[in-house]
Motif scaffolding. Structure first.
Motif, PDB file in Angstrom:
ATOM      1  N   ARG A 366      -5.806  -9.068   1.617  1.00  0.00           N
ATOM      2  CA  ARG A 366      -4.531  -9.799   1.169  1.00  0.00           C
ATOM      3  C   ARG A 366      -4.390  -9.531  -0.169  1.00  0.00           C
ATOM      4  O   ARG A 366      -3.289  -9.360  -0.524  1.00  0.00           O
ATOM      5  CB  ARG A 366      -4.777 -11.220   1.425  1.00  0.00           C
ATOM      6  N   VAL A 367      -5.387  -9.436  -1.054  1.00  0.00           N
ATOM      7  CA  VAL A 367      -5.219  -8.936  -2.440  1.00  0.00           C
ATOM      8  C   VAL A 367      -4.752  -7.757  -2.519  1.00  0.00           C
ATOM      9  O   VAL A 367      -3.700  -7.503  -3.317  1.00  0.00           O
ATOM     10  CB  VAL A 367      -6.574  -9.407  -3.217  1.00  0.00           C
ATOM     11  N   ALA A 368      -5.208  -6.725  -2.053  1.00  0.00           N
ATOM     12  CA  ALA A 368      -4.836  -5.315  -2.089  1.00  0.00           C
ATOM     13  C   ALA A 368      -3.384  -5.191  -1.548  1.00  0.00           C
ATOM     14  O   ALA A 368      -2.550  -4.361  -2.395  1.00  0.00           O
ATOM     15  CB  ALA A 368      -5.835  -4.472  -1.402  1.00  0.00           C
ATOM     16  N   PHE A 369      -3.144  -5.631  -0.514  1.00  0.00           N
ATOM     17  CA  PHE A 369      -1.808  -5.482  -0.122  1.00  0.00           C
ATOM     18  C   PHE A 369      -0.638  -6.328  -0.480  1.00  0.00           C
ATOM     19  O   PHE A 369       0.506  -5.723  -0.627  1.00  0.00           O
ATOM     20  CB  PHE A 369      -1.660  -5.281   1.572  1.00  0.00           C
ATOM     21  N   LEU A 370      -1.049  -7.560  -0.939  1.00  0.00           N
ATOM     22  CA  LEU A 370       0.161  -8.291  -1.352  1.00  0.00           C
ATOM     23  C   LEU A 370       0.529  -8.513  -2.632  1.00  0.00           C
ATOM     24  O   LEU A 370       1.258  -8.690  -3.197  1.00  0.00           O
ATOM     25  CB  LEU A 370      -0.198  -9.787  -0.672  1.00  0.00           C
ATOM     26  N   GLN A 371      -0.855  -8.537  -3.552  1.00  0.00           N
ATOM     27  CA  GLN A 371      -0.554  -8.628  -5.029  1.00  0.00           C
ATOM     28  C   GLN A 371      -0.952  -7.091  -5.850  1.00  0.00           C
ATOM     29  O   GLN A 371      -0.118  -6.945  -6.623  1.00  0.00           O
ATOM     30  CB  GLN A 371      -1.854  -9.482  -5.400  1.00  0.00           C
ATOM     31  N   ASP A 372      -1.608  -6.219  -5.208  1.00  0.00           N
ATOM     32  CA  ASP A 372      -1.978  -4.785  -5.770  1.00  0.00           C
ATOM     33  C   ASP A 372      -0.662  -3.856  -5.370  1.00  0.00           C
ATOM     34  O   ASP A 372      -0.636  -3.061  -6.065  1.00  0.00           O
ATOM     35  CB  ASP A 372      -3.217  -4.264  -5.421  1.00  0.00           C
ATOM     36  N   GLY A 373       0.146  -4.315  -4.611  1.00  0.00           N
ATOM     37  CA  GLY A 373       1.109  -3.305  -4.027  1.00  0.00           C
ATOM     38  C   GLY A 373       0.674  -1.961  -3.433  1.00  0.00           C
ATOM     39  O   GLY A 373       1.355  -1.014  -3.735  1.00  0.00           O
ATOM     40  N   VAL A 374      -0.472  -2.007  -2.685  1.00  0.00           N
ATOM     41  CA  VAL A 374      -0.943  -0.871  -2.106  1.00  0.00           C
ATOM     42  C   VAL A 374      -0.019  -0.151  -0.926  1.00  0.00           C
ATOM     43  O   VAL A 374      -0.043   1.143  -0.938  1.00  0.00           O
ATOM     44  CB  VAL A 374      -2.331  -0.962  -1.509  1.00  0.00           C
ATOM     45  N   LEU A 375       0.694  -1.137  -0.210  1.00  0.00           N
ATOM     46  CA  LEU A 375       1.700  -0.604   0.539  1.00  0.00           C
ATOM     47  C   LEU A 375       2.816   0.528  -0.173  1.00  0.00           C
ATOM     48  O   LEU A 375       2.981   1.467   0.595  1.00  0.00           O
ATOM     49  CB  LEU A 375       2.528  -1.784   1.204  1.00  0.00           C
ATOM     50  N   LEU A 376       3.054   0.244  -1.416  1.00  0.00           N
ATOM     51  CA  LEU A 376       3.873   1.439  -2.267  1.00  0.00           C
ATOM     52  C   LEU A 376       2.799   2.532  -2.232  1.00  0.00           C
ATOM     53  O   LEU A 376       3.691   3.438  -2.038  1.00  0.00           O
ATOM     54  CB  LEU A 376       3.916   0.611  -3.394  1.00  0.00           C
TER      55      LEU A 376
END
Length: 587
Positions: A366-376
């Motif tokens: 959750r933190v990596a994909f929602l807060q850190d913007g890893v999807l970008l």
């Protein structure tokens, strides 16, 4: 012509640009001609000499371990379907694991926190990669061999599969066991393949950067490594030495001189390796022709009767080969378990002390994909990979069609040069390219990264596509000529549809190479909004001396990345297994 321009721009122009730059120095913000002063400096650089010795020793150790492990694995996989069922998936997982994920995982497994690691808990042996130069040197060489093992094993397996089954059957009738078949039958017949793989592994290990950089960041300093130009660690290879200079040195002329020297050394090594491969292939052809002219398998066995191992050697060889296969499978399972444990743990720790994750949670995802913007970062990687693979195929296909119509003897030199280009990349070639693009004001985007990926994908794709098109029936071209079809129509309407399978495989290989790329984004991208997933993952754990690595986020993103790569690799499973199993015997 477009392909030639790309290859020249990415491979040849930076080299000659670096030669010119090496004769100039920076003084008060101005570039002045200083002749050979930079070369005189590098030849008096004790740090460079020490890193060259480290590179040579490290490359010899890594390449030797790779060959010594690949040969028995190939022999075991060839002789037993049960062994193949264990070896093949293990090697495919290793092959599919990007180095920027696998190397930090090995650091987690071996080093942990100052040597307090899972490896110590399992074996009682402490491996401190920050304080022990010998452990750092050996560990990085072995991990590099682990990454190189799949390619070497599959090449040797293919070479063994091409040998005559009658030779094995005749040896078996004469009482030859597994060790005799391996060392008295297959080993002499595979001399060319072994020499080719050995040369390839040695050159690849000599220019290796990613494994020692991600695992030890140059290794712990040595007493002899304190030099005027900096500190040389136990794993400070020539590539890492040049990268450290690139990261912290201002004089571009000095870096250019070092790049020219290393590039020249790599080119000489590649040329020597190709010469050895050609000589070995010629010798293998002559031996094969001699066997076709009447030298029977039984005669070949009898000729080596003094060297045929006995039953004790057979048992040792089989036991050792099975132990090696089990060890490879165990390392794969251990790394997969570590990444699962970290990804689903609520703690960001560098040590596993329980079978199930402590404080199970999906917070890292959750933190990596929602807060850190890893999807970008995944989107950036997808964009770069798609453009690179599409660009490589678009440039290569016309050139492959043109080469397929030429006599093979006349295109041998072109393919040799392409093989040399594909084998000579590294930090030493990317830094001159970076400087060239900096002077042209073209840095800051993905173009140089995509150009590098096309440059490295083109030789393999060109070789595969031209061979595929060369095998097409000549009657098709004759019929097209009778119909009045022009060259462009013949290329688009006939050759393109026929080559779709080869185009798809080449595009997938180019896509995977770009997706798994680490070095080019590390050098060319300095904006975190443009980072690929490889650079983002490196930012989570940093170097071995990083103070607070985010292991759980690293594992969570790595798990998603490995799943994506595994799905892509599944595309190659059936063709690879079918070709490798073609000559397998029964248990």
């Amino acid at each position: 012509m477009p392909l030639v321009i790309i290859l020249s721009l990415a491979g040849i122009a930076p080299y000659f640009s670096a030669i010119v730059s090496s004769f100039f120095g920076d003084e008060a913000g101005r570039s002045i001609f200083i002749g050979f002063a930079h070369y005189a400096r590098l030849f008096n650089d004790r740090g460079l000499a020490l890193s060259a010795l480290i590179s040579l020793g490290w490359a010899l150790l890594s390449a030797s371990v790779t060959i010594l492990c690949a040969f028995p694995l190939a022999m075991l996989a060839r002789s037993s379907k049960r062994a193949w069922a264990l070896i093949f998936p293990s090697l495919v997982i290793v092959w599919a694991t990007p180095v920027y994920i696998g190397a930090p995982l090995w650091r987690f497994l071996l080093h942990g926190v100052a040597g307090d690691s899972l490896f110590r808990a399992l074996t009682g042996i402490e491996v401190n990669l920050m304080n022990d130069p010998a452990a750092s040197f050996v560990a990085t060489a072995l991990v590099s061999a682990w990454f190189r093992l799949p390619q070497a094993t599959f090449i040797l397996l293919a070479a063994a599969g091409r040998s005559r089954r009658a030779l094995d059957e005749a040896a078996a009738l004469d009482g030859a066991g597994p060790a005799a078949l391996a060392f008295s039958v297959q080993l002499p017949a595979m001399g060319a393949a072994l020499l080719a793989v050995g040369a390839l592994e040695l050159v690849s290990a000599f220019r290796e950067f990613t494994v020692p950089f991600l695992l030890t960041a140059g290794g712990p300093p040595m007493r002899a490594g304190i030099t005027d130009s900096g500190v040389v660690g136990a794993t400070t290879t020539l590539e890492i030495y040049l990268y450290d200079m690139f990261s912290g040195y201002a004089d571009r002329g000095v870096m250019a001189a070092y790049s020219v020297l290393l590039s020249t050394i790599i080119w000489l090594l590649v040329g020597a390796g190709m010469t050895l491969q050609k000589a070995a292939a010629t010798q293998a052809f002559r031996q094969g022709r001699g066997q076709r002219n009447g030298r029977t398998a039984r005669h070949a066995i009898e000729k080596r009767s003094d060297y045929i191992p006995g039953s004790i050697a057979d048992r040792f060889f089989l036991a050792g080969s099975w132990a090696l296969a089990a060890l490879v499978a165990a390392t794969v399972l251990a790394l997969l378990w570590c990444i699962m444990w970290m990804a689903f743990s609520g703690l960001s720790v560098a040590f596993v002390d329980s079978f199930l994750p402590r404080y199970p949670s999906i917070a890292a995802f959750r933190v990596a994909f929602l807060q850190d913007g890893v999807l970008l970062n995944f989107a950036n990687t997808l964009y770069v990979s798609l453009i690179a693979s599409a660009g490589a195929i678009a440039l290569v296909f016309p050139a492959a069609a043109w080469l397929a119509e030429r006599p093979l003897a006349k295109t041998a030199l072109a393919f040799a040069l392409l093989q040399a280009l594909a084998s000579s990349g590294g930090v030493h070639s990317l830094i001159p390219l970076y400087e060239l693009w900096r002077r042209m004001g073209l840095l800051g985007g993905y173009l140089p990264v995509i150009l590098v990926y096309i440059y490295h994908a083109a030789p393999t794709a060109l070789l595969a596509l031209s061979a595929f098109l060369r095998d097409q029936p000549k009657s098709l071209k004759e019929a097209a000529c009778l119909e009045g079809m022009g060259r462009f129509a013949w290329l688009i309407k006939v050759q393109l549809p026929l080559a779709l399978p080869a185009l798809g495989a080449s595009a997938m290989l180019a896509f995977l190479a770009a997706w798994n790329g680490f070095l080019a984004p590390l050098i060319f991208l300095d904006d975190d909004t443009k980072y690929t997933v490889a650079v983002r993952l490196h930012s989570y754990v940093g170097s071995i001396a990083s103070g607070a690595p985010k292991w759980n986020r690293f594992a969570a993103v790595s798990l998603v990345n490995v799943a994506i790569v595994a799905l892509l690799f599944w595309r190659f499973k059936k063709p690879l297994s079918r070709s490798a199993l073609a000559d397998h015997g029964e248990d």
